[in-house]
Structure formats: C-alpha cells, structure tokens
Design an enzyme around this catalytic site. Structure first.
Site, PDB file in Angstrom:
ATOM      1  N   LYS A 165     -56.102  46.312 -55.907  1.00 32.66           N
ATOM      2  CA  LYS A 165     -55.988  47.713 -55.531  1.00 32.66           C
ATOM      3  C   LYS A 165     -56.625  48.619 -56.595  1.00 32.66           C
ATOM      4  CE  LYS A 165     -53.750  46.059 -52.153  1.00 32.66           C
ATOM      5  NZ  LYS A 165     -54.389  45.918 -50.837  1.00 32.66           N
ATOM      6  N   LYS A 266     -54.583  44.382 -39.202  1.00 27.08           N
ATOM      7  CA  LYS A 266     -53.161  44.397 -39.564  1.00 27.08           C
ATOM      8  C   LYS A 266     -52.346  44.341 -38.282  1.00 27.08           C
ATOM      9  CE  LYS A 266     -52.863  47.012 -43.720  1.00 27.08           C
ATOM     10  NZ  LYS A 266     -53.926  46.389 -44.512  1.00 27.08           N
TER      11      LYS A 266
HETATM   12 MG    MG Z   1     -56.242  47.181 -47.346  1.00 32.92          MG
END
Ligand code: MG
Length: 369
Positions: A165, A266
C-alpha cells in the site's frame, strides 16, 4: 428445491495488527462480518459471508448487509438456490444497488448448487485448473523498512505475491518506498503497488513517471475511472483497477477504452460470483489479467475468491488475496483450503468446501422463514 430459512450471524473479526492504507489516511482494527446460512427443503445447507473492509474503504457497510438481507429476505425465500441468476434478479428487483449486501446470499446459493451437483464451485464456473493460485498478502502502508518487514514475515510462510500500500501527498516518500521494496524484491515475487485512490492526477504522474524504469504495476492510482483514464495518458506503467470496478458496465468501459491492464475483482464489492464471473469473461476477451479477492473476511470469503481464481487460466490470473492470516479469529478451524507454501488450492469437495463452526459464530442475530 426451495430456500426455506435464512439465518444471519454477526461476528467481529479483529485484525492481528492495526492496518493503514491510502498513505496512512485510513486505519482499520476490526472487520464487521456477516455470515448467512441458507436451509432448503432438500436438506442441503449453504453458507455465505459478507465482510467489508471497514466502512471507510469503499461504499459498503457491515450493518448495511444485515439491513439489506432484511429487505430482500421475502423475495429470496421460496426460490431455487441452484438457479443463481433468478435469485440474483429477485435481489436486484427488490433492492437496486447495495451489491455488497447481496454477495453473501449469492455465495450461499453457489455453495448449495455445488453440493446439489456434487462439484466444487470452481468446476461449476467452467472448470478448475489443477494447480493452485498464488496467495497475496496485503502490506500496510508505512516506512520502507516497516513494509519490507511485513513482506519478510509473509515470506516465511511462502507467500510470493504482495499488495504493497502506497499513496499519499508526499510523493518523494512513495518513490522511496517503491524503490526500496523493488531493490529487495525476489525474482519470483509479484508485487503490486496499491494506491487505493489516494493520489491526485498530478501526484500519480510524478510518482509513476519517476519509477517508470521499474515496470511495476499500480492499482487504483486515482479516485475515479475518469482520473485513471487521464493518468494513463501521461504515464507508461501498467495499471490495475479494483475499487472503481463495480459493475459489468465498468468492466466493459475499462476494457474497451484501455483504462487498465489488470482487473482487481472484489467479490463482495461487485455483488458475488454471479456478477464477478461475467467480469472474468470480459477480462479474458480483452487480454486483461486478474487479481481476485473477497474484499476482506474469513476463510469462507477467501475460499470463494479462490474458486473464481482457479476457474481462470494461469496466463490470466495474477494472484488471489488471503485475508484470513491477518485475523485473530478463525471461524472454521480445520475446515477449508488454507494458504500452503504461498498458494491456495481448491480440492474436489462439493460446493464451497468450507463450513463455519456455529459454536464460534454464536446464535443467529435473526432468522427469516
Ligand atoms: Mg486494491
């Protein structure tokens, strides 16, 4: 076959360590999980899970899943769970949008269909590869050494894929993070740099052009598809889109306009397997690779993602995310596929192949029948 009962369970899933993304803008410590059990008049039971990554990450809300199921329950009771698209249409008709609330019911229907036809879900999706899928970690944002420390921890368990991230207003820090991790990356490792929408167009251009020589892939480098389409014009690095890949229309636009090279699908975000499998097909028709994940959750959610991942030919699948190793609570000890030597492999168990321990889930918070 008819759905005769919907039992809804609520469980908090604490993270082992606090987790930051978007350059430290968002912090997470516990996930609000909803588990759903569908009973049928044939005596077959199916399980589903919906676990958003908190309520600040994307527009999904843990209690909203339970509220959505309350609204949809009467439309779902009495339907044949093997006819997943009839269930999908019934849910879409009585509650437009709110895809994350539909995903656990869709998952439980696929579990029942697999048990009814004596096949694992990955085979129902078209047929599974025999080899497993690389399991990806999710590396919290922080100082370069802190992030490498997390990668090193997971290397001990054999993980070879990592979603690191990045993203913040300090572009120099992001460049430093990426160069440091790439210097320490092993040749066989897959590392995705996930911005989680944190950059403006200007910040994306600065960082991506500064590390263009590395050829690394960036995920969701801007807030919207319009932003990413513009970032695309002034950069050369491969791009993945996940948070703004929500509908089949998004998938078609990204594919036709060439906005991204990778779909991050997702399952909870897009409304479950019934909708996700269409995105898979759009991706393969356009030479787009995929990264598959639940959004968050227990071994149930990870397993659903692993089924979809293993229905994708190896040249199109990058990895699937395993969230379960980030949690302190296991709701299905001894059940389901686990990450082994860095891979998750679906076996021939019919349906989902994992059942939660109801003693751990506790009593249902509500039952519809
Ligand atoms: Mg992502």
């Amino acid at each position: 076959m008819k759905i005769t009962r919907i039992s809804v369970y609520h469980k908090d899933l604490p993270l082992k360590d606090p987790y930051w993304l978007s350059g430290g803008r968002l912090k997470f410590e516990v996930l609000d999980a909803t588990f759903v059990k569908l009973d049928t008049d044939a005596g077959i039971t199916g399980w589903g899970e919906g676990t958003p990554w908190g309520h600040t990450y994307v527009p999904a809300h843990g209690p909203g899943i339970r509220a959505g199921i309350e609204t949809m329950a009467n439309a779902v009771l009495g339907l044949d769970p093997r006819k997943v698209e009839l269930v999908e249409r019934a849910m879409d008709l009585c509650l437009p949008g709110h895809l994350y609330a539909k995903s656990p019911i869709d998952m439980a229907c696929w579990d029942i269909m697999g048990k009814a036809f004596d096949m694992p879900i990955a085979d129902l999706l078209g047929g599974k590869r025999e080899d497993g899928t690389p399991a990806a970690t999710s590396v919290s944002s922080g100082a370069p050494d802190y992030m490498m420390g997390i990668i090193n921890q997971y290397r001990q368990y054999g993980y070879v894929a990592h979603s690191a991230k990045v993203g913040g207003s300090d572009t120099a820090k992001d460049i430093e993070r990426i160069r440091h991790i790439e210097e320490n990356r092993r040749p066989d490792e897959i590392i995705l740099y996930d911005v989680n929408r944190a950059w403006t167009r200007r910040e994306a251009s600065i960082v991506m052009n500064a590390v263009a020589d590395l050829g690394v892939t960036f995920e969701q480098p801007g807030e919207t598809l319009d932003d990413i389409a513009e970032i695309r014009k002034v950069t050369t690095s491969p791009i993945s889109v996940d948070e703004t890949l929500v509908t089949l229309q998004d998938a078609c636009r990204i594919a036709r306009e060439g906005i991204a090279d990778v779909f991050g699908i997702k399952l909870n975000r897009v409304g479950g397997l019934s909708k996700a499998r269409r995105m898979r097909d759009v991706a393969m028709a356009h030479g787009i690779q995929m990264f598959v994940m639940a959004t968050g959750g227990s071994v149930l959610a990870d397993t659903e993602a692993a089924h979809l991942a293993q229905s994708i030919p190896s040249e199109f699948i990058r990895a699937c995310w395993s969230c379960q190793d980030m949690l302190t609570l296991d709701v299905a000890p001894g059940s389901g596929p686990r990450t082994k030597d860095g891979f998750i492999t679906i076996d021939d168990t019919p349906g989902l192949g994992v059942t939660p321990d109801e003693a751990i889930l506790g009593d249902p918070v509500v039952v519809y029948e």
